[in-house]
Design a protein around this motif. Structure first.
Motif, PDB file in Angstrom:
ATOM      1  N   MET A 115      -4.063   0.933  -8.454  1.00  0.00           N
ATOM      2  CA  MET A 115      -2.782   0.305  -8.775  1.00  0.00           C
ATOM      3  C   MET A 115      -2.687  -1.133  -8.313  1.00  0.00           C
ATOM      4  O   MET A 115      -3.235  -1.515  -7.288  1.00  0.00           O
ATOM      5  N   ILE A 116      -1.967  -1.913  -9.109  1.00  0.00           N
ATOM      6  CA  ILE A 116      -1.635  -3.282  -8.749  1.00  0.00           C
ATOM      7  C   ILE A 116      -0.205  -3.291  -8.221  1.00  0.00           C
ATOM      8  O   ILE A 116       0.728  -2.907  -8.931  1.00  0.00           O
ATOM      9  N   VAL A 117      -0.066  -3.665  -6.979  1.00  0.00           N
ATOM     10  CA  VAL A 117       1.247  -3.905  -6.372  1.00  0.00           C
ATOM     11  C   VAL A 117       1.134  -5.262  -5.719  1.00  0.00           C
ATOM     12  O   VAL A 117       0.521  -5.418  -4.661  1.00  0.00           O
ATOM     13  N   ALA A 118       1.690  -6.278  -6.367  1.00  0.00           N
ATOM     14  CA  ALA A 118       1.508  -7.658  -5.908  1.00  0.00           C
ATOM     15  C   ALA A 118       2.867  -8.308  -5.710  1.00  0.00           C
ATOM     16  O   ALA A 118       3.604  -8.529  -6.670  1.00  0.00           O
TER      17      ALA A 118
ATOM     18  N   ALA B 123       0.825  -1.212   0.000  1.00  0.00           N
ATOM     19  CA  ALA B 123       0.000   0.000   0.000  1.00  0.00           C
ATOM     20  C   ALA B 123       0.857   1.258   0.000  1.00  0.00           C
ATOM     21  O   ALA B 123       0.502   2.262  -0.629  1.00  0.00           O
ATOM     22  N   ASP B 124       1.993   1.212   0.684  1.00  0.00           N
ATOM     23  CA  ASP B 124       2.879   2.383   0.714  1.00  0.00           C
ATOM     24  C   ASP B 124       3.562   2.593  -0.634  1.00  0.00           C
ATOM     25  O   ASP B 124       3.831   3.728  -1.029  1.00  0.00           O
ATOM     26  N   VAL B 125       3.832   1.511  -1.346  1.00  0.00           N
ATOM     27  CA  VAL B 125       4.404   1.622  -2.695  1.00  0.00           C
ATOM     28  C   VAL B 125       3.409   2.323  -3.614  1.00  0.00           C
ATOM     29  O   VAL B 125       3.762   3.238  -4.368  1.00  0.00           O
ATOM     30  N   ALA B 126       2.140   1.909  -3.544  1.00  0.00           N
ATOM     31  CA  ALA B 126       1.109   2.526  -4.374  1.00  0.00           C
ATOM     32  C   ALA B 126       0.947   4.002  -4.038  1.00  0.00           C
ATOM     33  O   ALA B 126       0.820   4.857  -4.932  1.00  0.00           O
ATOM     34  N   LEU B 127       0.959   4.323  -2.763  1.00  0.00           N
ATOM     35  CA  LEU B 127       0.816   5.713  -2.332  1.00  0.00           C
ATOM     36  C   LEU B 127       1.979   6.559  -2.831  1.00  0.00           C
ATOM     37  O   LEU B 127       1.793   7.683  -3.320  1.00  0.00           O
TER      38      LEU B 127
ATOM     39  N   HIS C 274      -4.898  -9.175 -10.955  1.00  0.00           N
ATOM     40  CA  HIS C 274      -5.353  -7.858 -10.518  1.00  0.00           C
ATOM     41  C   HIS C 274      -5.211  -7.716  -9.007  1.00  0.00           C
ATOM     42  O   HIS C 274      -6.128  -7.281  -8.316  1.00  0.00           O
ATOM     43  N   GLY C 275      -4.040  -8.056  -8.522  1.00  0.00           N
ATOM     44  CA  GLY C 275      -3.774  -7.979  -7.088  1.00  0.00           C
ATOM     45  C   GLY C 275      -3.518  -6.547  -6.643  1.00  0.00           C
ATOM     46  O   GLY C 275      -2.380  -6.076  -6.625  1.00  0.00           O
ATOM     47  N   ARG C 276      -4.585  -5.837  -6.300  1.00  0.00           N
ATOM     48  CA  ARG C 276      -4.437  -4.445  -5.863  1.00  0.00           C
ATOM     49  C   ARG C 276      -3.565  -4.358  -4.613  1.00  0.00           C
ATOM     50  O   ARG C 276      -3.512  -5.285  -3.804  1.00  0.00           O
TER      51      ARG C 276
END
Length: 356
Positions: free
Chosen positions: A184-187, A162-166, A196-198
């Motif tokens: 965003m997908i960050v998996a 979640a911090d990567v997406a932010l 589609h791993g949000r």
């Protein structure tokens, strides 16, 4: 905008309609340039109207100089019905994707007007990007590419997805984006097997692969990039899968040229992945159209009926997803040109191994 209206009018003659109505945000913007949240575009054989309420009248007049702006005075259906009567419209084309309640309201409110359902009438015109659109899209791609470079110094063991997406969104906004093109997908790790791993609360660990699928929203248009990297030395099986996906993606890119069917472009990637024994782990299409919407025409898939033509903008994004192990996807945005294609993405596709 004049050439877009001209193409729409040509399409109207093919469906036997005298006018076209849309309230879809992307189509309204495409035809008029209007960015307000409420409005209806009505295009007849010779005129174009933008119906909106008092909040947006001045904005509409400024953004849509080719249109006659009509204040609906909070009664949009009545205002549109009056306009249709004044212009003598008897057959009105509309998008069959509108809600059933909207169709009922229009069918009842537009007395004496035959409603003509259409599917993809304007979306098929939107498939072909002109140079003015490409200027904007290239900037959306540049912003995403800069964000990918930036995030490589941010990702490390102990950081949440979640911090990567932010961080990606914050960086892109500072670069001029209005926001993220999509959730965003960050998996990371085994979550990479989710196409589609949000971004989740999961903490990234050393030795895990991380798939990043994101894009920038910029002046109404979007970019869409996917890269998969490794935090420290990856599992040998994941490295092998990465190389297979990379070969498939490069083959898919090689196939993107005028005259090639969308099915064959998809097959160029699918054949390689299937031959490597991972056909069942590649369950989505090879790509999709991109522009005002993140997913639009044409699709690159096993069932697509499109043939590639100059001006089309598509993604190329094969992937392999193995439950319990992880996944890899690599994606570029590609503009079809008269003599082949232009790959808008320049970021490396060699496997990046970040230090831990």
């Amino acid at each position: 905008m004049k050439h877009r209206l001209h193409k729409l009018r040509e399409a109207l003659t093919q469906v036997g309609a005298e006018a076209f109505i849309t309230e879809k945000t992307e189509n309204r913007f495409y035809l008029s340039g209007f960015t307000g949240s409420t409005g209806w575009v009505i295009v007849t054989e010779k005129e174009a109207f933008l119906v909106t309420d008092f909040r947006y009248v001045e904005q509409a007049q400024e953004q849509a100089p080719e249109f006659t702006v009509v204040n609906n005075e909070r009664k949009a259906v009545e205002a549109i019905a009056k306009l249709l009567r004044e212009k003598g419209i008897k057959r009105l084309a509309f998008e069959s994707s509108v809600s059933f309640s909207t169709y009922q309201e229009w069918d009842k409110g537009f007395d004496g007007v035959e409603m003509v359902p259409t599917s993809g009438l304007l979306e098929k015109i939107r498939m072909f990007k002109d140079e003015s659109e490409m200027v904007i899209i290239r900037e959306a791609v540049r912003i995403a590419e800069a964000a990918f470079t930036h995030i490589q110094g941010f990702i490390k063991p102990g950081v949440r997805e979640a911090d990567v997406a932010l961080e990606l969104e914050f960086f892109m906004r500072k670069q001029g984006a209005t926001g993220s093109a999509f959730d965003m997908i960050v998996a990371s790790g085994v979550r990479g097997a989710l196409p589609h791993g949000r971004a989740s609360e999961k903490v990234i660990q050393a030795g895990e692969m991380v798939t990043l699928d994101f894009g920038a929203a910029y002046q109404g248009y979007h970019s869409d990039i996917t890269r998969t990297l490794s935090v420290g030395e990856p599992d040998p099986k994941m490295r092998e899968i990465y190389e297979i996906v990379l070969r498939a993606q490069l083959a898919g890119l090689e196939a993107l040229k005028p005259g090639v069917s969308a099915r064959d472009a998809d097959a160029a990637t699918r054949d390689i992945i299937t031959a490597a024994g991972y056909g069942d782990a590649y369950g989505h299409s090879a790509g999709h159209g991109l522009g005002l919407e993140v997913h639009e025409l044409p699709g690159l898939s096993t069932v697509s009926t499109f043939v590639l033509e100059p001006g089309m903008l598509v993604t190329m994004e094969p992937g392999i997803y193995v439950t319990g192990l992880g996944g890899v996807r690599i994606e570029d945005d590609v503009w079809i040109t008269a003599d082949g294609h232009e790959n808008l993405n320049k970021s490396t596709k060699e496997l990046l191994i970040l230090p831990v």
